[in-house]
Design a protein around this motif. Structure first.
Motif: not given
Length: 165
Positions: A12-14, A82-83, A111-113
């Protein structure tokens, strides 16, 4: 601000976002970005925030921590949502997260990623990763990467694979 790059090892995007006082963390961020093909943002603070001498800078940072007056970041920050993963780099100051990185982490409160630290030190990381994890509000914190001069691409790849799992 979002670039259309995709991770080589993470699916996924990082984002690689870092603060570098001496240049060591910047070199680590660039090595990670080279392997990862991620978006990269360098954190900045006002030019007169810290001294050129690391001992004076340490004293300044200790005062910032004691008063809670963290330095303001002077650069624009991306939309973190977005990440899926954010790799956060910074120097170890007195076995703790550097104050500019602490400032950044206050911006990640929703942020929850996934978040994973990478860090540089002058010999002793102490409880850096525990300190880092305690500053992250809602994200999942993965084990970090202590970076040294000439960090191998294989070590970076191994860490990135561990971050994804």
């Amino acid at each position: 601000m979002r670039l259309e790059k995709r991770s080589v090892f993470l699916s996924k995007p990082i984002l690689v976002i870092y603060y570098s006082w001496s240049g060591a963390t910047e070199r680590a961020a660039q090595a990670i970005a080279k392997v990862q093909q991620a978006d990269v943002v360098r954190l900045t603070v006002a030019a007169d925030t810290f001294a050129a001498d690391m001992f004076v800078t340490s004293d300044i940072a200790q005062k910032q921590l004691a008063t809670g007056a963290l330095p303001a970041l002077t650069n624009a920050l991306p939309n973190f949502n977005d990440y899926a993963t954010i790799l956060v780099g910074g120097p170890v100051w007195s076995a703790k997260v550097a104050t500019p990185v602490r400032s950044l982490l206050t911006h990640l409160e929703t942020f929850t990623g996934t978040v994973a630290p990478f860090y540089t030190d002058a010999g002793n990381a102490g409880d850096y990763e525990t300190d880092f994890a305690g500053l992250v509000q809602r994200a999942t914190v993965k084990p970090g990467l202590e970076c040294h001069a000439g960090q191998s691409a294989a070590a970076i790849k191994s860490w990135l694979q561990a971050v994804e799992t």
